[in-house]
Design a protein around this motif. Structure first.
Motif, PDB file in Angstrom:
ATOM      1  N   THR A  97       0.967  -1.235  -0.033  1.00  0.00           N
ATOM      2  CA  THR A  97       0.022   0.121  -0.086  1.00  0.00           C
ATOM      3  C   THR A  97       0.883   1.407  -0.077  1.00  0.00           C
ATOM      4  O   THR A  97       0.208   2.291   0.096  1.00  0.00           O
ATOM      5  CB  THR A  97      -1.000   0.048   1.263  1.00  0.00           C
ATOM      6  OG1 THR A  97      -0.446   0.129   2.236  1.00  0.00           O
ATOM      7  CG2 THR A  97      -2.128  -1.032   1.186  1.00  0.00           C
ATOM      8  N   MET A  98       2.091   1.141   0.084  1.00  0.00           N
ATOM      9  CA  MET A  98       3.027   2.329  -0.276  1.00  0.00           C
ATOM     10  C   MET A  98       2.828   2.971  -1.570  1.00  0.00           C
ATOM     11  O   MET A  98       2.943   2.314  -2.780  1.00  0.00           O
ATOM     12  CB  MET A  98       4.366   2.192   0.176  1.00  0.00           C
ATOM     13  CG  MET A  98       4.535   1.943   1.666  1.00  0.00           C
ATOM     14  SD  MET A  98       6.387   1.678   1.987  1.00  0.00           S
ATOM     15  CE  MET A  98       7.070   3.346   1.815  1.00  0.00           C
ATOM     16  N   VAL A  99       3.351   4.360  -1.850  1.00  0.00           N
ATOM     17  CA  VAL A  99       3.311   5.018  -3.173  1.00  0.00           C
ATOM     18  C   VAL A  99       4.238   4.203  -3.914  1.00  0.00           C
ATOM     19  O   VAL A  99       5.504   4.285  -3.266  1.00  0.00           O
ATOM     20  CB  VAL A  99       3.311   6.577  -2.923  1.00  0.00           C
ATOM     21  CG1 VAL A  99       3.349   6.965  -4.388  1.00  0.00           C
ATOM     22  CG2 VAL A  99       1.896   7.015  -2.305  1.00  0.00           C
ATOM     23  N   CYS A 100       4.215   4.079  -5.108  1.00  0.00           N
ATOM     24  CA  CYS A 100       5.491   3.566  -5.795  1.00  0.00           C
ATOM     25  C   CYS A 100       5.287   4.023  -7.399  1.00  0.00           C
ATOM     26  O   CYS A 100       4.314   4.560  -7.774  1.00  0.00           O
ATOM     27  CB  CYS A 100       5.200   2.000  -5.903  1.00  0.00           C
ATOM     28  SG  CYS A 100       3.577   1.689  -6.724  1.00  0.00           S
ATOM     29  N   LEU A 101       6.468   3.860  -8.200  1.00  0.00           N
ATOM     30  CA  LEU A 101       6.583   4.045  -9.545  1.00  0.00           C
ATOM     31  C   LEU A 101       7.165   2.873 -10.024  1.00  0.00           C
ATOM     32  O   LEU A 101       7.958   2.115  -9.376  1.00  0.00           O
ATOM     33  CB  LEU A 101       7.153   5.314  -9.827  1.00  0.00           C
ATOM     34  CG  LEU A 101       6.806   6.761  -9.728  1.00  0.00           C
ATOM     35  CD1 LEU A 101       7.985   7.776 -10.026  1.00  0.00           C
ATOM     36  CD2 LEU A 101       5.392   6.499 -10.535  1.00  0.00           C
ATOM     37  N   PRO A 102       6.754   2.511 -11.336  1.00  0.00           N
ATOM     38  CA  PRO A 102       7.401   1.156 -11.884  1.00  0.00           C
ATOM     39  C   PRO A 102       8.820   1.586 -12.104  1.00  0.00           C
ATOM     40  O   PRO A 102       9.338   2.543 -11.961  1.00  0.00           O
ATOM     41  CB  PRO A 102       6.880   0.902 -13.211  1.00  0.00           C
ATOM     42  CG  PRO A 102       5.466   1.896 -13.147  1.00  0.00           C
ATOM     43  CD  PRO A 102       5.669   2.814 -12.158  1.00  0.00           C
ATOM     44  N   GLN A 103       9.817   0.529 -12.154  1.00  0.00           N
ATOM     45  CA  GLN A 103      11.245   0.637 -12.189  1.00  0.00           C
ATOM     46  C   GLN A 103      11.517   1.449 -13.469  1.00  0.00           C
ATOM     47  O   GLN A 103      10.995   1.253 -14.448  1.00  0.00           O
ATOM     48  CB  GLN A 103      12.131  -0.317 -12.231  1.00  0.00           C
ATOM     49  CG  GLN A 103      13.499  -0.296 -12.485  1.00  0.00           C
ATOM     50  CD  GLN A 103      14.131   0.143 -11.183  1.00  0.00           C
ATOM     51  OE1 GLN A 103      13.707  -0.293 -10.061  1.00  0.00           O
ATOM     52  NE2 GLN A 103      15.036   0.932 -11.223  1.00  0.00           N
ATOM     53  N   THR A 104      12.332   2.642 -13.244  1.00  0.00           N
ATOM     54  CA  THR A 104      12.700   3.335 -14.520  1.00  0.00           C
ATOM     55  C   THR A 104      13.995   3.027 -15.074  1.00  0.00           C
ATOM     56  O   THR A 104      14.708   2.287 -14.459  1.00  0.00           O
ATOM     57  CB  THR A 104      12.987   4.890 -14.006  1.00  0.00           C
ATOM     58  OG1 THR A 104      13.886   4.988 -13.074  1.00  0.00           O
ATOM     59  CG2 THR A 104      11.534   5.415 -13.432  1.00  0.00           C
ATOM     60  N   LYS A 105      14.172   3.269 -16.158  1.00  0.00           N
ATOM     61  CA  LYS A 105      15.424   2.818 -16.853  1.00  0.00           C
ATOM     62  C   LYS A 105      16.527   3.930 -16.623  1.00  0.00           C
ATOM     63  O   LYS A 105      17.721   3.237 -16.836  1.00  0.00           O
ATOM     64  CB  LYS A 105      15.327   3.042 -18.443  1.00  0.00           C
ATOM     65  CG  LYS A 105      14.387   1.843 -18.856  1.00  0.00           C
ATOM     66  CD  LYS A 105      14.189   2.003 -20.252  1.00  0.00           C
ATOM     67  CE  LYS A 105      13.298   1.008 -20.912  1.00  0.00           C
ATOM     68  NZ  LYS A 105      13.376   0.595 -22.419  1.00  0.00           N
ATOM     69  N   GLY A 106      16.471   5.011 -15.860  1.00  0.00           N
ATOM     70  CA  GLY A 106      17.373   5.967 -15.402  1.00  0.00           C
ATOM     71  C   GLY A 106      18.189   5.212 -14.255  1.00  0.00           C
ATOM     72  O   GLY A 106      17.945   4.272 -13.810  1.00  0.00           O
ATOM     73  N   ALA A 107      19.348   5.965 -13.878  1.00  0.00           N
ATOM     74  CA  ALA A 107      19.912   5.745 -12.761  1.00  0.00           C
ATOM     75  C   ALA A 107      19.351   5.751 -11.420  1.00  0.00           C
ATOM     76  O   ALA A 107      19.789   5.375 -10.425  1.00  0.00           O
ATOM     77  CB  ALA A 107      21.523   6.374 -12.902  1.00  0.00           C
ATOM     78  N   ILE A 108      18.579   6.987 -11.328  1.00  0.00           N
ATOM     79  CA  ILE A 108      18.018   7.649  -9.904  1.00  0.00           C
ATOM     80  C   ILE A 108      16.531   7.605 -10.190  1.00  0.00           C
ATOM     81  O   ILE A 108      15.880   7.818 -11.344  1.00  0.00           O
ATOM     82  CB  ILE A 108      18.369   8.869  -9.890  1.00  0.00           C
ATOM     83  CG1 ILE A 108      20.033   8.924  -9.665  1.00  0.00           C
ATOM     84  CG2 ILE A 108      17.825   9.464  -8.530  1.00  0.00           C
ATOM     85  CD1 ILE A 108      20.642  10.283  -9.831  1.00  0.00           C
ATOM     86  N   ASN A 109      15.585   7.129  -8.901  1.00  0.00           N
ATOM     87  CA  ASN A 109      14.271   7.113  -8.703  1.00  0.00           C
ATOM     88  C   ASN A 109      13.791   8.424  -8.381  1.00  0.00           C
ATOM     89  O   ASN A 109      14.512   8.888  -7.362  1.00  0.00           O
ATOM     90  CB  ASN A 109      13.900   5.943  -8.201  1.00  0.00           C
ATOM     91  CG  ASN A 109      14.183   4.511  -9.080  1.00  0.00           C
ATOM     92  OD1 ASN A 109      14.156   4.695 -10.262  1.00  0.00           O
ATOM     93  ND2 ASN A 109      14.707   3.646  -8.211  1.00  0.00           N
ATOM     94  N   PHE A 110      12.393   8.791  -8.606  1.00  0.00           N
ATOM     95  CA  PHE A 110      11.898   9.689  -7.563  1.00  0.00           C
ATOM     96  C   PHE A 110      11.048   9.196  -6.491  1.00  0.00           C
ATOM     97  O   PHE A 110      10.960   9.552  -5.515  1.00  0.00           O
ATOM     98  CB  PHE A 110      10.799  10.610  -8.675  1.00  0.00           C
ATOM     99  CG  PHE A 110      11.498  11.331  -9.634  1.00  0.00           C
ATOM    100  CD1 PHE A 110      12.113  12.600  -9.473  1.00  0.00           C
ATOM    101  CD2 PHE A 110      11.423  11.124 -10.978  1.00  0.00           C
ATOM    102  CE1 PHE A 110      12.955  13.393 -10.154  1.00  0.00           C
ATOM    103  CE2 PHE A 110      12.218  11.739 -11.902  1.00  0.00           C
ATOM    104  CZ  PHE A 110      12.974  12.897 -11.705  1.00  0.00           C
ATOM    105  N   ILE A 111      10.532   7.828  -6.911  1.00  0.00           N
ATOM    106  CA  ILE A 111       9.871   7.079  -6.134  1.00  0.00           C
ATOM    107  C   ILE A 111      10.438   5.804  -6.315  1.00  0.00           C
ATOM    108  O   ILE A 111      10.420   5.144  -7.437  1.00  0.00           O
ATOM    109  CB  ILE A 111       8.201   7.283  -6.239  1.00  0.00           C
ATOM    110  CG1 ILE A 111       7.719   8.687  -5.844  1.00  0.00           C
ATOM    111  CG2 ILE A 111       7.489   6.105  -5.135  1.00  0.00           C
ATOM    112  CD1 ILE A 111       6.298   8.902  -6.048  1.00  0.00           C
ATOM    113  N   CYS A 112      10.583   4.935  -5.188  1.00  0.00           N
ATOM    114  CA  CYS A 112      11.085   3.576  -5.463  1.00  0.00           C
ATOM    115  C   CYS A 112      10.029   2.444  -6.040  1.00  0.00           C
ATOM    116  O   CYS A 112       8.957   2.575  -5.723  1.00  0.00           O
ATOM    117  CB  CYS A 112      11.752   3.081  -4.062  1.00  0.00           C
ATOM    118  SG  CYS A 112      13.116   3.701  -3.673  1.00  0.00           S
ATOM    119  N   PRO A 113      10.397   1.538  -6.887  1.00  0.00           N
ATOM    120  CA  PRO A 113       9.526   0.663  -7.138  1.00  0.00           C
ATOM    121  C   PRO A 113       8.928  -0.449  -5.927  1.00  0.00           C
ATOM    122  O   PRO A 113       9.446  -0.246  -4.932  1.00  0.00           O
ATOM    123  CB  PRO A 113      10.183  -0.181  -8.019  1.00  0.00           C
ATOM    124  CG  PRO A 113      11.768   0.009  -7.760  1.00  0.00           C
ATOM    125  CD  PRO A 113      11.792   1.463  -7.237  1.00  0.00           C
TER     126      PRO A 113
END
Length: 134
Positions: A97-113
């Motif tokens: 139930t935590m906020v997430c973003l799918p894994q990005t292709k970049g080196a750094i995330n705004f929100i973790c997967p």
């Protein structure tokens, strides 16, 4: 006048009297193969000084909160951008139930997967994605 000596039969053929021909004793190739392998191994290792030239030990993975520049540096595999102070740090992956973003292709995330076994899906089109068990 024959002296009683007969020429030996050719190798692999039967004698003319009908009996089996004597077989040569088998030779083992193990000592020669081991010597060859040892010579090849010595030829590879000695010019390198006994070390493997292409092996570079991987640095230990960083714990949560440590500064990072790429998600592969972190034990959690998530390098999160710090929007307040700038910079990046290792952060844990999203729990249920935590906020997430799918894994990005970049080196750094705004929100973790999400953590393993959870999926980052929207429950409502107007709400952000969250980690759910599917």
């Amino acid at each position: 006048m024959a002296l009683g000596f007969a020429a030996p039969p050719p190798a692999g053929s039967r004698a003319r009297e009908g009996g089996p021909s004597p077989r040569p004793e088998p030779r083992t190739a193990a000592p020669r193969a081991m010597a060859t392998a040892l010579a090849l191994l010595a030829g590879v290792l000695l010019p390198c000084g006994g070390t493997f030239p292409h092996y570079k030990p991987r640095p230990p993975l960083k714990v949560d909160g440590a500064p990072c520049s790429h998600h592969s540096e972190c034990f959690s595999d998530c390098c999160l951008m710090n929007l307040d102070n700038g910079g990046e740090f290792c952060a844990p992956k999203g729990r249920k139930t935590m906020v997430c973003l799918p894994q990005t292709k970049g080196a750094i995330n705004f929100i973790c997967p999400c953590r393993l076994g959870l999926s980052c899906i929207p429950q409502d089109p107007s709400c952000p994605r969250r980690c759910y068990l599917i």
